[in-house]
Design a protein around this motif. Structure first.
Motif, PDB file in Angstrom:
ATOM      1  N   ASP A  35       0.840  -1.192   0.000  1.00 37.36           N
ATOM      2  CA  ASP A  35       0.000   0.000   0.000  1.00 37.36           C
ATOM      3  C   ASP A  35       0.878   1.246   0.000  1.00 37.36           C
ATOM      4  O   ASP A  35       2.027   1.218   0.437  1.00 37.36           O
ATOM      5  CB  ASP A  35      -0.910   0.015   1.237  1.00 37.36           C
ATOM      6  CG  ASP A  35      -1.990  -1.054   1.167  1.00 37.36           C
ATOM      7  OD1 ASP A  35      -2.250  -1.559   0.052  1.00 37.36           O
ATOM      8  OD2 ASP A  35      -2.559  -1.381   2.224  1.00 37.36           O
ATOM      9  N   ALA A  36       0.289   2.363  -0.430  1.00 34.45           N
ATOM     10  CA  ALA A  36       1.055   3.605  -0.609  1.00 34.45           C
ATOM     11  C   ALA A  36       1.765   4.041   0.670  1.00 34.45           C
ATOM     12  O   ALA A  36       2.916   4.486   0.622  1.00 34.45           O
ATOM     13  CB  ALA A  36       0.135   4.715  -1.113  1.00 34.45           C
ATOM     14  N   ASP A  37       1.103   3.905   1.828  1.00 31.60           N
ATOM     15  CA  ASP A  37       1.715   4.371   3.075  1.00 31.60           C
ATOM     16  C   ASP A  37       2.939   3.530   3.442  1.00 31.60           C
ATOM     17  O   ASP A  37       3.941   4.056   3.948  1.00 31.60           O
ATOM     18  CB  ASP A  37       0.702   4.338   4.221  1.00 31.60           C
ATOM     19  CG  ASP A  37      -0.340   5.441   4.100  1.00 31.60           C
ATOM     20  OD1 ASP A  37      -0.139   6.364   3.279  1.00 31.60           O
ATOM     21  OD2 ASP A  37      -1.346   5.379   4.819  1.00 31.60           O
ATOM     22  N   GLN A  39       4.766   1.936   1.226  1.00 35.83           N
ATOM     23  CA  GLN A  39       5.759   2.350   0.232  1.00 35.83           C
ATOM     24  C   GLN A  39       6.498   3.597   0.706  1.00 35.83           C
ATOM     25  O   GLN A  39       7.715   3.712   0.527  1.00 35.83           O
ATOM     26  CB  GLN A  39       5.098   2.634  -1.113  1.00 35.83           C
ATOM     27  CG  GLN A  39       4.586   1.414  -1.843  1.00 35.83           C
ATOM     28  CD  GLN A  39       4.034   1.763  -3.217  1.00 35.83           C
ATOM     29  OE1 GLN A  39       4.392   2.783  -3.803  1.00 35.83           O
ATOM     30  NE2 GLN A  39       3.153   0.918  -3.720  1.00 35.83           N
ATOM     31  N   GLN A  40       5.755   4.518   1.322  1.00 35.39           N
ATOM     32  CA  GLN A  40       6.385   5.735   1.841  1.00 35.39           C
ATOM     33  C   GLN A  40       7.458   5.389   2.864  1.00 35.39           C
ATOM     34  O   GLN A  40       8.545   5.981   2.863  1.00 35.39           O
ATOM     35  CB  GLN A  40       5.328   6.633   2.498  1.00 35.39           C
ATOM     36  CG  GLN A  40       4.248   7.154   1.571  1.00 35.39           C
ATOM     37  CD  GLN A  40       4.734   8.331   0.754  1.00 35.39           C
ATOM     38  OE1 GLN A  40       5.263   8.147  -0.335  1.00 35.39           O
ATOM     39  NE2 GLN A  40       4.550   9.527   1.251  1.00 35.39           N
ATOM     40  N   ASP A 194       5.044  13.373   0.144  1.00 33.71           N
ATOM     41  CA  ASP A 194       4.828  12.376  -0.885  1.00 33.71           C
ATOM     42  C   ASP A 194       6.155  11.954  -1.478  1.00 33.71           C
ATOM     43  O   ASP A 194       6.777  12.700  -2.234  1.00 33.71           O
ATOM     44  CB  ASP A 194       3.920  12.941  -1.988  1.00 33.71           C
ATOM     45  CG  ASP A 194       3.622  11.905  -3.070  1.00 33.71           C
ATOM     46  OD1 ASP A 194       4.002  10.728  -2.865  1.00 33.71           O
ATOM     47  OD2 ASP A 194       3.043  12.273  -4.096  1.00 33.71           O
ATOM     48  N   THR A 196       6.623   9.282  -3.348  1.00 34.10           N
ATOM     49  CA  THR A 196       6.488   8.451  -4.543  1.00 34.10           C
ATOM     50  C   THR A 196       7.129   9.108  -5.765  1.00 34.10           C
ATOM     51  O   THR A 196       7.446   8.443  -6.742  1.00 34.10           O
ATOM     52  CB  THR A 196       5.013   8.175  -4.850  1.00 34.10           C
ATOM     53  OG1 THR A 196       4.318   9.413  -5.001  1.00 34.10           O
ATOM     54  CG2 THR A 196       4.375   7.365  -3.748  1.00 34.10           C
TER      55      THR A 196
END
Length: 198
Positions: A35-37, A39-40, A194, A196
Motif C-alpha cells: 500500500d502507498a503508506d 511504500q512511503q 509524498d 512516490t
C-alpha cells in the motif's frame, strides 16, 4: 540494520513504521506491491540510509571499525548509532524506550501478514530478545555484534574485534552521534510528504 533509528524516525505512524522496518528485506520493485503508506516508509528508509552513509560524521566514525571489519564498518556504525539513540534522554526520557519498543512490536505484530518472510524471522527474535531496548545495554550490543558476525559471509573475525573498537572509541563515537543525529532528524523532517515522486 539500525532498527531503532528507523522506528524512531517513523514518528508513531504505523504504516510508515512497517515500511521503514522491512525495507532491507524488500528487494527490487517488490516495494510497489505494498500500500502507498508502506511504500512511503520503504522509500523513507532508503533516504535515511543514503543520508547516513554519506554524512561526514559517519565517514569519520567508520574509521574506528575499518581496520578489523573492512566493508562491514558501516553496519557496526548503524548499531552504534542505535546505542547512543537508546541512551539519548532527550529522545527517550525515563522509561519511554521500553514502552516505545513495545509499541513498535505491537504495530509489527498486528501487520505480521504483510511482513516479508525474511523479516518475519528477524522480527521473531527482535521481539523475543527485545532488541530495540537491548541496544541501550553493552551486553545487548555485544549480542547484536555477535549476530552480525555470525550472519556475515566475508567477515572473519569474532565479535570481540568490533566490540573492542566500540569500547575503546566510545567517547569519539558518542561525539559522532551528537553531530550526526540532529542532522538526520532535520533531514527527515524536511522530506516531502509524498515520496512516490522521489
Amino acid at each position: 540494520m539500525n532498527f531503532l533509528a528507523h522506528a524512531y524516525l517513523s514518528y508513531h505512524q504505523p504504516s510508515i513504521t512497517v515500511g521503514n522496518m522491512i525495507a532491507d528485506f524488500v528487494k527490487g520493485k517488490h516495494w510497489m506491491e505494498y500500500d502507498a503508506d508502506i511504500q512511503q516508509g520503504i522509500r523513507l528508509h532508503r533516504l535515511i540510509d543514503a543520508f547516513t552513509d554519506t554524512h561526514p560524521a559517519t565517514l569519520e566514525a567508520k574509521k574506528f571499525f575499518q581496520p578489523g571489519c573492512g566493508k562491514y564498518s558501516a553496519v557496526f556504525i548503524d548499531i552504534v548509532y542505535d546505542h547512543f539513540l537508546a541512551n539519548d534522554l532527550s529522545r527517550f526520557p525515563g522509561d519511554s524506550l521500553a514502552s516505545f519498543a513495545q509499541e513498535v512490536y505491537m504495530v509489527l505484530q498486528a501487520r505480521h501478514h504483510l511482513l516479508p518472510a525474511g523479516f518475519q524471522e528477524v522480527f521473531k527474535y527482535m521481539r523475543e530478545q527485545n532488541w530495540l531496548y537491548g541496544y541501550r545495554l553493552n551486553d545487548g550490543m555485544y549480542k547484536t555484534f555477535s549476530g552480525i558476525v555470525r550472519r556475515s559471509r566475508y567477515l572473519e573475525v569474532s565479535a570481540d574485534v568490533p566490540f573492542a573498537a566500540f569500547e575503546e572509541n566510545y567517547d569519539a563515537l558518542s561525539a559522532s552521534y551528537q553531530i550526526f543525529f540532529p542532522d538526520l532528524v532535520t533531514f527527515v523532517q524536511n522530506v516531502p510528504p509524498d515520496l512516490t515522486s522521489l
